[in-house]
Design an enzyme around this catalytic site. Structure first.
Site, PDB file in Angstrom:
ATOM      1  N   ASP A 139       0.926  -1.251  -0.269  1.00 45.04           N
ATOM      2  CA  ASP A 139       0.266  -0.218  -0.154  1.00 45.04           C
ATOM      3  C   ASP A 139       1.145   1.406  -0.149  1.00 45.04           C
ATOM      4  O   ASP A 139       1.833   1.288  -1.290  1.00 45.04           O
ATOM      5  CB  ASP A 139      -1.219   0.152   1.124  1.00 45.04           C
ATOM      6  CG  ASP A 139      -1.899   1.190   0.863  1.00 45.04           C
ATOM      7  OD1 ASP A 139      -3.498   1.037   0.672  1.00 45.04           O
ATOM      8  OD2 ASP A 139      -1.905   2.306   1.622  1.00 45.04           O
ATOM      9  N   TYR A 198      -3.056  10.956   1.486  1.00 45.96           N
ATOM     10  CA  TYR A 198      -3.174  11.102   0.121  1.00 45.96           C
ATOM     11  C   TYR A 198      -3.683  12.411  -0.611  1.00 45.96           C
ATOM     12  O   TYR A 198      -2.750  12.953  -2.150  1.00 45.96           O
ATOM     13  CB  TYR A 198      -4.965  10.994   0.516  1.00 45.96           C
ATOM     14  CG  TYR A 198      -4.949   9.347   0.639  1.00 45.96           C
ATOM     15  CD1 TYR A 198      -5.502   8.218  -0.675  1.00 45.96           C
ATOM     16  CD2 TYR A 198      -4.653   8.631   1.931  1.00 45.96           C
ATOM     17  CE1 TYR A 198      -5.051   6.891  -0.198  1.00 45.96           C
ATOM     18  CE2 TYR A 198      -4.839   7.229   2.011  1.00 45.96           C
ATOM     19  CZ  TYR A 198      -5.270   6.564   1.225  1.00 45.96           C
ATOM     20  OH  TYR A 198      -5.671   5.079   0.698  1.00 45.96           O
ATOM     21  N   HIS A 244      -4.597  -8.328  -0.071  1.00 48.82           N
ATOM     22  CA  HIS A 244      -3.934  -6.589   0.178  1.00 48.82           C
ATOM     23  C   HIS A 244      -2.981  -6.181   0.962  1.00 48.82           C
ATOM     24  O   HIS A 244      -1.674  -5.961   1.159  1.00 48.82           O
ATOM     25  CB  HIS A 244      -4.750  -5.494   0.100  1.00 48.82           C
ATOM     26  CG  HIS A 244      -4.280  -4.114   0.235  1.00 48.82           C
ATOM     27  ND1 HIS A 244      -3.548  -3.732  -0.961  1.00 48.82           N
ATOM     28  CD2 HIS A 244      -4.491  -2.709   1.198  1.00 48.82           C
ATOM     29  CE1 HIS A 244      -3.182  -1.996  -0.677  1.00 48.82           C
ATOM     30  NE2 HIS A 244      -3.392  -1.975   0.317  1.00 48.82           N
TER      31      HIS A 244
END
Length: 379
Positions: free
Chosen positions: A179, A306, A357
């Site tokens: 990630d 982000y 993930h």
């Protein structure tokens, strides 16, 4: 500025735990979804079931003690206090390895792999595969401090990790991540080739090569379809956190049910769980991870990564050796030939039959094997 390294223990106050239970008792619920699956998001019945368990049965004190079995510390780097797990191997020739989580993960993801990685001989392995393990919490995540000014993007975090490792006595080290951790780890490979001996990624970002579009393999077609699905149906959280992290954080910081469901839905979507996250992770494990967002109230500071990092695409050459483990339910998957275009020294590439993930969390034995196999080629 102080380079001191201070011991740290996770310690929620009784007042924090009582406040959490009060908020869970007083939750205001929406109506039920209009479908009989998860296509509109986390189903109401499951959300209420987990929230009731969190309120009445989840034993944070026992879970807190379990997390604290690993030595933890804090140190200030570039003005921000960084929390990290640091476990030294009993084997003198161990390779230092910094492992980085992402969103909506935490150091909780690595709980099941730290011991076999640091002490392989106690877990059926070979002393030659030993690592000294460092697991930092990203700035604004877990118990790391929250940056108070802008600029903490993935490149800056990579620089901080490249300062942390020598501070711990590790001039020569390796790096691993998935990630955001994959992107931070890639940045370490770009920025610190003099000290980083190589990297391992379980979500390598290597885009489809246009030259392959006329003869795609089945796995490559599946990877492209997966990217399209993510873009169409699975990336709303990312759009919100990369554009308005402050706005989305108010509800998540005020409501434990909001924070729980915002995270839990991704564990359904991104694990190899055959439709239910608790088929691969226990309810306690899922809640342990949520607690590392709830207790420090870091919905805004975690989402801000982000906003910070989506401004620039990483295309710089990676000159260190690279290993990739591709799990079938990963969000973004790549093929070997695509990865070879991105990484000049791709020394290890393996496609797994099971896992998603949160690889270290979901498939710890497979993850440990992959990390060992990869770094045998780089030590």
């Amino acid at each position: 500025m102080s380079n001191n390294i201070e011991p740290f223990r996770i310690a929620a106050s009784d007042a924090q735990l009582e406040d959490l239970k009060r908020r869970l008792r007083e939750a205001r619920w929406p109506e039920r979804e209009c479908v009989d699956d998860w296509s509109q998001g986390l189903p109401l019945a499951y959300a209420q079931e987990v929230a009731a368990y969190w309120r009445d049965k989840y034993d944070w004190r026992a879970r807190e003690a379990r997390l604290n079995r690993f030595a933890q510390f804090k140190t200030t780097i570039d003005g921000v206090g960084i929390h990290f797990v640091h476990v030294r191997s009993p084997h003198a020739a161990a390779l230092p390895l910094v492992m980085t989580h992402g969103w909506p993960g935490s150091i909780v993801e690595f709980q099941k792999v730290i011991e076999p990685l640091t002490n392989p001989t106690a877990h059926g392995g070979d002393a030659a595969d030993a690592f000294h393990i460092v697991c930092p919490s990203l700035p604004g995540y877990g118990f790391s401090d929250k940056p108070t000014s802008k600029g903490w993007n993935v490149q800056r975090i990579a620089s901080a990790w490249s300062e942390l490792m020598p501070r711990l006595g590790y001039k020569r080290y390796a790096a691993q991540g998935g990630d955001w951790g994959s992107i931070v780890t890639t940045c370490i490979g770009i920025q610190d080739p003099g000290n980083c001996v190589g990297i391992h990624l379980n979500m390598p970002i290597a885009m489809p090569d246009p030259a392959t579009m006329n003869d795609l393999t089945e796995n490559e077609k599946s990877a492209i379809a997966g990217m399209q699905h993510y873009n169409d149906w699975d990336s709303g959280y990312s759009k919100e956190q990369s554009t308005r992290p402050q706005t989305v954080s108010y509800g998540l910081t005020d409501s434990p049910v909001g924070q729980l469901t915002w995270i839990l839905e991704k564990f359904w979507s991104w694990t190899d769980c055959d439709g239910h996250p608790e088929s691969v992770l226990t309810r306690d494990e899922l809640l342990d991870n949520v607690m590392l967002y709830w207790l420090p109230a870091n919905a805004a500071s975690s989402a801000r990564l982000y906003w910070e990092s989506f401004r620039r695409t990483l295309t710089d050459p990676v000159t260190v050796p690279v290993g990739c483990s591709i799990f079938p339910k990963e969000i973004f998957r790549t093929s070997k030939r695509w990865a070879e275009k991105r990484f000049a020294k791709l020394v290890y590439f393996n496609e797994l039959a099971q896992g998603g993930h949160f690889a270290a969390f979901e498939q710890p034995e497979t993850f440990v094997r992959e990390v060992r196999n990869c770094f045998r080629l780089m030590r």
